[in-house]
Write an enzyme that holds these catalytic residues in place. Sequence first.
Site, PDB file in Angstrom:
ATOM      1  N   ASP A   1      43.331  29.991  41.384  1.00  0.00           N
ATOM      2  CA  ASP A   1      43.721  30.752  40.193  1.00  0.00           C
ATOM      3  C   ASP A   1      43.125  30.109  38.942  1.00  0.00           C
ATOM      4  O   ASP A   1      43.231  28.896  38.747  1.00  0.00           O
ATOM      5  CB  ASP A   1      45.236  30.791  40.042  1.00  0.00           C
ATOM      6  CG  ASP A   1      45.920  31.524  41.188  1.00  0.00           C
ATOM      7  OD1 ASP A   1      45.248  32.338  41.851  1.00  0.00           O
ATOM      8  OD2 ASP A   1      47.118  31.279  41.405  1.00  0.00           O
TER       9      ASP A   1
ATOM     10  N   ASP B   1      40.661  33.385  44.047  1.00  0.00           N
ATOM     11  CA  ASP B   1      41.918  34.135  44.126  1.00  0.00           C
ATOM     12  C   ASP B   1      42.122  34.878  42.814  1.00  0.00           C
ATOM     13  O   ASP B   1      41.236  35.587  42.366  1.00  0.00           O
ATOM     14  CB  ASP B   1      43.074  33.193  44.451  1.00  0.00           C
ATOM     15  CG  ASP B   1      44.305  33.943  44.970  1.00  0.00           C
ATOM     16  OD1 ASP B   1      44.207  35.170  45.208  1.00  0.00           O
ATOM     17  OD2 ASP B   1      45.360  33.332  45.118  1.00  0.00           O
TER      18      ASP B   1
ATOM     19  N   ASP C   1      47.833  34.565  37.318  1.00  0.00           N
ATOM     20  CA  ASP C   1      48.938  34.788  38.255  1.00  0.00           C
ATOM     21  C   ASP C   1      50.244  34.202  37.737  1.00  0.00           C
ATOM     22  O   ASP C   1      50.270  33.105  37.161  1.00  0.00           O
ATOM     23  CB  ASP C   1      48.617  34.150  39.606  1.00  0.00           C
ATOM     24  CG  ASP C   1      47.689  35.007  40.459  1.00  0.00           C
ATOM     25  OD1 ASP C   1      47.131  35.985  39.919  1.00  0.00           O
ATOM     26  OD2 ASP C   1      47.511  34.695  41.649  1.00  0.00           O
TER      27      ASP C   1
ATOM     28  N   ARG D   1      44.406  44.532  41.185  1.00  0.00           N
ATOM     29  CA  ARG D   1      45.387  43.683  40.494  1.00  0.00           C
ATOM     30  C   ARG D   1      45.062  43.501  39.015  1.00  0.00           C
ATOM     31  O   ARG D   1      44.762  42.415  38.540  1.00  0.00           O
ATOM     32  CB  ARG D   1      45.510  42.318  41.174  1.00  0.00           C
ATOM     33  CG  ARG D   1      45.921  42.394  42.623  1.00  0.00           C
ATOM     34  CD  ARG D   1      46.170  41.009  43.202  1.00  0.00           C
ATOM     35  NE  ARG D   1      46.565  41.086  44.618  1.00  0.00           N
ATOM     36  CZ  ARG D   1      46.907  40.041  45.358  1.00  0.00           C
ATOM     37  NH1 ARG D   1      46.928  38.822  44.816  1.00  0.00           N
ATOM     38  NH2 ARG D   1      47.253  40.202  46.623  1.00  0.00           N
TER      39      ARG D   1
END
Length: 516
Positions: A158, A187, A191, A240
Amino acid sequence: MRVRTATALVTGVAGAAFVVALAAPNAEAAAVGTATGYASANGGTTGGNGGATVRATTGTQIHQALCGRASSSTPITIEVSGTINHGNTTKVSGDSCNTAADKIELKEISNVTIIGVGGGATFDQLGIHIRDSSNIIIQNVTVKNVKKSGSPTSNGGDAIGMESTVRNVWVDHVTLEASGGESEGFDGLFDMKDDTEYVTLSYAILRNSGRGGLIGSSESDTGNSFITFHHNRYENIDSRTPLLRGGIAHIYNNYYYSLNESGINSRAGAKAKVENNYFEDSKDVLGTFYTDAAGYWQVAGNILDNVTWSSPGEDTNPAGPNLTSTTSVSVPYSYRLDNASCVPDVVRQTAGANTGIRTSTGSCSTTNPTTPPATTPPATTPPATTPPATTPPPSGTNLSIGAGSDGSSKASGTSYGDVRDGSLSTYWSPSGTTGSISIKWGSATTVSRIAIREHSGATGAIGAWRVLNGDTGAVLKTGSGAGTITFTATSLKKVTFEITGASTAPRVAEFETYAA
């Protein structure tokens, strides 16, 4: 009188170096502007305001700054410049910190600002991790190519990650980017999980990644809430943007370009207020995807520009093609909405690191920079080899004739179309000294050379520039001065000439494009 601090290193127990603050005159603001959105609620987000200010050029120095405080809550602003990577980041120990060697660790602390200054701050393959912490500001930095597999790895892949009782975080004017998806080792870019609340992501660029970011790590992790996303640019992202599992999110005035699989994914009872965003050349930009656990949305004022939609199915519930609200969401703060039609322009001018920390006025225009982080290369940068403006244009067919064009701001009386009309007497000029102009086509076109020809009234005005693949945001060439620019042949629908420095308001008379 405000006192600015400078950085000094002293040797402590067992030879550990700690950063201490020394008084110096002429303070700079701890962070530029004030927190917006949900980060302004719950008591507000002020970061290190009121505390010492130190400088850091390595990850170790950032950790030393945290560890050198009187306590884990003593306010501090860390001004960062240069490249922060694994080679200059080590774990530092102390009573006021809990750091790690493989990431920038903001754990069990509060009242911290990290802001990029000078020529810029880049966290290269090194993620920023916020855990069990509160009142954090991250501003004007680039975080790129953070991996969870391959080498080196950092932060679970992340770029910026938050988890485990995090409150009041404002991430502003940052660039978060990867170079692929999960199969390439990356990733999420942004997040949040395990009880994270009152967060705002504003004026950010998120690009070239399989995953933009999530709120909630699983269908049972629904205790994360009160997140605002505004004036961000999502570009070349698979999915996302964000993924929401439970909680409430406010998503407004964002520019979404090239969302390849899905966009805002509201599921597991999440509620998203989605207003005045601009979605372009994208698929399934809003809905519940990859699950039958429904989420909800309130929509208003959004523009869909070449957006395609999947058919509804067992685990696919797209909100379009006719967007309709399925819930209502109220927010506890005031905010100003740009009309969606001008969002691409406003976001191009304001989003990302090293853009002068410009913001929207809420009326389709932008403010001037509030602080002077450098946006042009330092004086030591070697001059570009681009030929001068008097160099004749390349031979062959000028592909700009008959194409389309757009850009960032434009000065009164100028037009985007004037750069492709074959005339040196008409021109486009940005509203300030920096901006971008693009040539675009309806289908992929191979380009390997462009010619930037200045109007006679501003010859020599153009300083530093970047040529960008407008489809992906990839940098094709950098340099300075107008003239003919050659780069590796690239198939694209849009090529952008971005002026990042100029001696006066530039005037681009012609933006010519050639296949060879």
